[in-house]
Design a protein around this motif. Structure first.
Motif, PDB file in Angstrom:
ATOM      1  N   ASP A  32      35.256  45.621  25.352  1.00 44.26           N
ATOM      2  CA  ASP A  32      34.419  46.028  26.518  1.00 44.26           C
ATOM      3  C   ASP A  32      35.228  46.471  27.743  1.00 44.26           C
ATOM      4  O   ASP A  32      35.869  45.782  28.106  1.00 44.26           O
ATOM      5  N   VAL A  33      34.984  47.850  28.196  1.00 43.95           N
ATOM      6  CA  VAL A  33      35.834  48.100  29.357  1.00 43.95           C
ATOM      7  C   VAL A  33      34.993  48.744  30.410  1.00 43.95           C
ATOM      8  O   VAL A  33      35.338  49.374  31.294  1.00 43.95           O
ATOM      9  N   SER A  34      33.745  48.207  30.453  1.00 39.62           N
ATOM     10  CA  SER A  34      32.740  48.677  31.343  1.00 39.62           C
ATOM     11  C   SER A  34      32.680  48.453  32.820  1.00 39.62           C
ATOM     12  O   SER A  34      32.247  49.101  33.563  1.00 39.62           O
ATOM     13  N   LYS A  35      33.454  47.338  32.924  1.00 39.02           N
ATOM     14  CA  LYS A  35      33.699  46.727  34.283  1.00 39.02           C
ATOM     15  C   LYS A  35      34.954  47.479  35.024  1.00 39.02           C
ATOM     16  O   LYS A  35      35.243  47.135  36.333  1.00 39.02           O
ATOM     17  N   ALA A  36      35.670  48.314  34.178  1.00 36.93           N
ATOM     18  CA  ALA A  36      36.689  48.927  34.784  1.00 36.93           C
ATOM     19  C   ALA A  36      36.463  49.408  36.163  1.00 36.93           C
ATOM     20  O   ALA A  36      37.431  49.481  37.200  1.00 36.93           O
ATOM     21  N   ALA A  37      35.640  50.205  36.450  1.00 33.23           N
ATOM     22  CA  ALA A  37      35.329  51.011  37.377  1.00 33.23           C
ATOM     23  C   ALA A  37      34.996  50.085  38.706  1.00 33.23           C
ATOM     24  O   ALA A  37      35.591  50.281  39.682  1.00 33.23           O
ATOM     25  N   PHE A  38      34.435  49.093  38.438  1.00 36.11           N
ATOM     26  CA  PHE A  38      33.923  48.065  39.231  1.00 36.11           C
ATOM     27  C   PHE A  38      35.185  47.407  39.803  1.00 36.11           C
ATOM     28  O   PHE A  38      35.330  47.026  41.141  1.00 36.11           O
ATOM     29  N   TYR A  39      36.289  46.904  39.000  1.00 36.41           N
ATOM     30  CA  TYR A  39      37.430  46.329  39.260  1.00 36.41           C
ATOM     31  C   TYR A  39      38.606  47.031  39.966  1.00 36.41           C
ATOM     32  O   TYR A  39      39.341  46.532  40.270  1.00 36.41           O
ATOM     33  N   LEU A  40      38.384  48.192  39.628  1.00 37.61           N
ATOM     34  CA  LEU A  40      39.739  49.165  39.927  1.00 37.61           C
ATOM     35  C   LEU A  40      39.302  50.333  41.023  1.00 37.61           C
ATOM     36  O   LEU A  40      40.267  50.459  41.847  1.00 37.61           O
ATOM     37  N   VAL A  41      38.057  50.712  41.187  1.00 38.96           N
ATOM     38  CA  VAL A  41      37.838  51.946  41.958  1.00 38.96           C
ATOM     39  C   VAL A  41      37.956  51.301  43.592  1.00 38.96           C
ATOM     40  O   VAL A  41      37.221  50.349  43.742  1.00 38.96           O
ATOM     41  N   SER A  42      38.581  52.138  44.340  1.00 38.71           N
ATOM     42  CA  SER A  42      38.905  51.757  45.920  1.00 38.71           C
ATOM     43  C   SER A  42      37.458  51.700  46.501  1.00 38.71           C
ATOM     44  O   SER A  42      36.616  52.728  46.213  1.00 38.71           O
TER      45      SER A  42
END
Length: 772
Positions: free
Chosen positions: A60-70
């Motif tokens: 699961d990589v669904s939280k990537a945006a939450f943890y990466l996007v400025s």
């Protein structure tokens, strides 16, 4: 045949933590080293690689945006791409709203050592090694079929490389001869730079049609542009034809009006009509001057006979018949004037068209444009004028009858002429602009020339293009056949390979202090289990070293067959946290000597590295430790042309080659210098200012700087520095600023610190500016 060199690796990202924008190349080498200060965004890069790693594993990589996007991203979106040349190895498209993550990974196996790996794989498990490894690795077989397939694949690859090189050479030669030498195209033109074999093959999946405009005709157009005279004769624009001087409605009324004939004799009327101006002028003079003699012959006019005749003239000119005729004559005169003006316009339109036709042939985009000479419209308008004049003459002879305007619509014909003039004027303005901006048209033609060139090249070389595609398909087919054979061959348990590699590396780092029980997958201290557990027994530095060893061993968990080992790409994010010198050096040496055979054997014996069957894996090492960076550089862990600095420059991040060691003072001075010259300060700015001032004082005026407060007092007193910064004034009292300094005060403090460096160590700034 020699293999063409690999293109450089490239990192692109937008709004990834503190990284708002980066588009930078690493080296062409398989191993690269990047130094970055804390807070630069290094960890966000490694985390992006780890999400690519997790995606390939199907996690699961669904939280990537939450943890990466400025947080600063206006649309809450971000992106990450890692590529080699035009080949994207992995990409992330991130949208915080809705946690939308689009990940793509090519035929690359990313394996990422970072704080996240240590936490997920070891710290969260209290350093109990996970022995649940079930995957099997397909290994090479010695059977004849496999060897034959390998040989066939090699021959297919050589044939493809030869055909590729030949076609690529033909394309490169042809584009220089045709586009550079004949069409005069600058090699920096974007359309020219995109002309390569990869783009050609992607552009034409089928044989293209013959272009509407040939390359030869484009060259002719370019030659025409070159022939434009230095002082071209431009066609003139014309004024519109006025119609307000002839009131057709009033003229219609004049024709409709019925006037009774004068009582003056017809003989006198005929005389007056024959020489109207003569009689009208004489009569007017007699009336105005009350003359008793004729104004022309000087004879007396008071006698009964001449007086009677003169009175008849006076009576006639005062009569309605003459007034009506005078009105008709006025219209007749205006129509004559209009007819004359149309003759002039006819001449002007003819000259205008001649000049236009002569000039337009120099401008390819205008050579098919035509302007009108208005011949038909002018002919119609003049015919209408002639008809009206005939009606006026007829009316003058029969005032007692009502007449109408003829059917020819003069107003409509004049409007048509004006439409022609307006259209011509517009086209003339466009031609004039095109001539004046001939360079723009030249560039447009050169861009078109690139498109047509590649289209015609594809048509003429279609047989070779199809042959290359077939060879590529043959290579892919043999590769698939080989993979299928490898997977069908005897396999070995990945768990055993993990254990072998882990044992090898533990022995290198710890000798016999820590050993691995491969049967129970347990880490022991000597021959005893750790009763308090590894998490309470190991030091922080030992934990990092064990995590590093286990990470390398885990490469076997990522592969499905021996051929996958060549697809590995290892990313290390500061693998030396909390380590002493001996561990740091061991990590560096391991990275330098780490090699993997085609059969998956991991070794740290440098003698085995041959670049063929035993290769160093692709590496990207990220670090904020100047000490580790310098050791890696000094000991050639990474080649010196593959060492970089990653830093923020305004709103973008950049990668630049580091051609020398990293000195902490130089890094801190660079940060202070950049803030003083416009960069935003951050959490490290205050400490950097203090370190720079301490270093300058210690090395330039040690007699005045046994501590920082004494040096600042010396600056303000003996050296006459006006210290305005609240932060630096606080340091002069031997204390830190008791509140977080404002950005303005941090910037002022940086400016004052740079002024101190200019006074005592200006050479440092000169070096900084040169590398800047």
């Amino acid at each position: 045949m020699s293999t063409p060199p690999n293109p450089a690796f490239k990192i692109q990202a937008t709004y990834l933590g503190p990284i708002f924008s980066v588009d930078a190349e690493l080296s062409k080498n398989a191993q690269n080293l990047v130094f970055a200060r804390n807070g630069t965004g290094k960890s966000f890069l490694s985390r992006a690689f780890r999400y690519l790693d997790l995606h390939r594993q199907g996690k699961d990589v669904s939280k990537a945006a939450f943890y990466l996007v400025s947080d600063e991203s206006v649309d809450a979106k971000g992106s990450f791409s890692f590529s080699r040349g035009t080949n994207a190895l992995g990409t992330l498209s991130l949208e915080k709203p809705g946690d939308i993550v689009t990940a793509n990974v090519s035929d690359t196996i990313f394996h990422v050592f970072s704080e996240d790996f240590v936490h997920d794989e070891l710290r969260d498990r209290q350093y109990v090694i996970n022995g649940e490894i079930e995957n099997q690795i397909a290994v090479d077989s010695s059977n004849i079929e496999l060897k034959d397939t390998q040989e066939e694949l090699k021959k297919a690859q050589e044939a493809e490389q030869a055909a590729d090189a030949k076609l690529r050479s033909q394309l490169d030669t042809a584009k220089v001869e045709s586009l550079v030498e004949k069409a005069g195209i600058n090699k920096n033109l974007s359309e020219y730079r995109r002309l390569n074999l990869e783009n050609l093959l992607e552009l034409f999946s089928e044989k293209p049609d013959v272009p509407e405009k040939t390359f030869v005709s484009i060259l002719s157009d370019l030659d025409s542009l070159k022939s434009i005279p230095a002082e071209p004769v431009y066609p003139e624009t014309l004024d519109l034809v006025g119609s307000e001087d002839i009131d057709l409605k009033a003229l219609e009324k004049c024709l409709q009006k019925v006037t009774s004939p004068s009582s003056v004799s017809e003989e006198i009327k005929k005389k007056i009509d024959a020489h109207h101006g003569f009689y009208e002028t004489g009569t007017q003079i007699i009336q105005d001057e009350h003359r008793t003699t004729c104004p022309f012959c000087e004879q007396g006019i008071t006698a009964p006979d001449p007086k009677t005749i003169i009175d008849a003239y006076v009576s006639y000119f005062a009569d309605e018949e003459e007034k009506h005729k005078k009105e008709l004559r006025a219209y007749f005169s205006k129509l004559n004037q209009k007819d004359s003006s149309l003759k002039e316009i006819e001449t002007q339109l003819t000259r205008q068209k001649s000049r236009y036709d002569e000039l337009k042939h120099y401008v390819p985009s205008k050579k098919d444009v035509e302007i009108a000479d208005g011949e038909a419209a002018l002919k119609n308008a003049r015919a209408a004028i002639s008809a009206i004049k005939s009606t006026l003459e007829h009316k003058a002879k029969t005032l007692v009858s009502a007449h109408s305007l003829p059917a020819e619509d003069l107003a409509a014909h004049l409007a048509t002429i004006n439409e022609i003039i307006e259209d011509n004027n517009t086209k003339i303005a466009e031609l004039t602009s095109a001539v004046e901006k001939a360079d723009d048209e030249r560039k447009a033609l050169q861009r078109k020339a690139c498109d047509v060139f590649v289209q015609e090249f594809a048509i003429n070389g279609w047989f070779e293009i199809e042959a290359l595609r077939n060879l590529h398909k043959a290579v892919q087919s043999k590769q698939k056949e080989l993979i299928d054979l490898e997977k069908a061959a005897p396999s070995t348990n990945a768990r055993d390979r993990v254990a072998d590699t882990f044992e090898l590396l533990l022995k290198e780092f710890f000798a016999e202090k820590y050993v691995f029980d491969r049967k129970n997958f347990v880490l022991k201290r000597g021959d005893k289990e750790m009763e308090r557990g590894p998490h309470r027994t190991l030091s922080d530095g030992e934990k990092t070293a064990i995590a590093f060893c286990y990470f390398v061993a885990c490469i076997h968990r990522k592969v499905a067959s021996n051929s996958d080992y060549r697809k590995l790409f290892l990313v290390f994010d500061d693998p030396i946290t909390s380590m002493s010198y001996d561990f740091v050096f061991s990590i560096a040496q391991t990275l330098k000597n780490l090699n993997i055979s085609d059969q998956g054997e991991v070794s740290i014996n440098p003698a085995k590295i041959d670049g063929n069957k035993n290769r160093r894996p692709d590496l990207l090492v990220l670090t904020h430790s100047s000490y580790f960076f310098n050791i890696s550089r000094t000991n050639s862990v990474i080649k010196k042309d593959a060492t970089f600095s990653f830093y923020k420059d305004g709103s973008t991040h950049k990668l630049v080659h580091l051609h020398s060691y990293v000195a902490p003072f130089e890094q801190q001075l660079e940060h202070v210098y950049r803030v003083a010259n416009g960069d935003d300060p951050d959490h490290a700015t205050g400490n950097a200012i203090r370190q720079v001032l301490e270093a300058v004082g210690r090395f330039c005026r040690p007699d005045k700087s046994h501590d920082l407060s004494n040096f600042i007092t010396f600056l303000a007193g003996d050296q006459g520095f006006q210290i305005k910064s609240v932060l630096i004034n606080s340091l002069s009292h031997g204390t830190y600023y008791d509140e977080t300094p404002s950005p303005d005060d941090l910037k002022l403090a940086c400016e004052e610190a740079i002024a101190v460096v200019e006074r005592f160590a200006i050479g440092q700034l000169e070096l900084l500016k040169k590398t800047g």
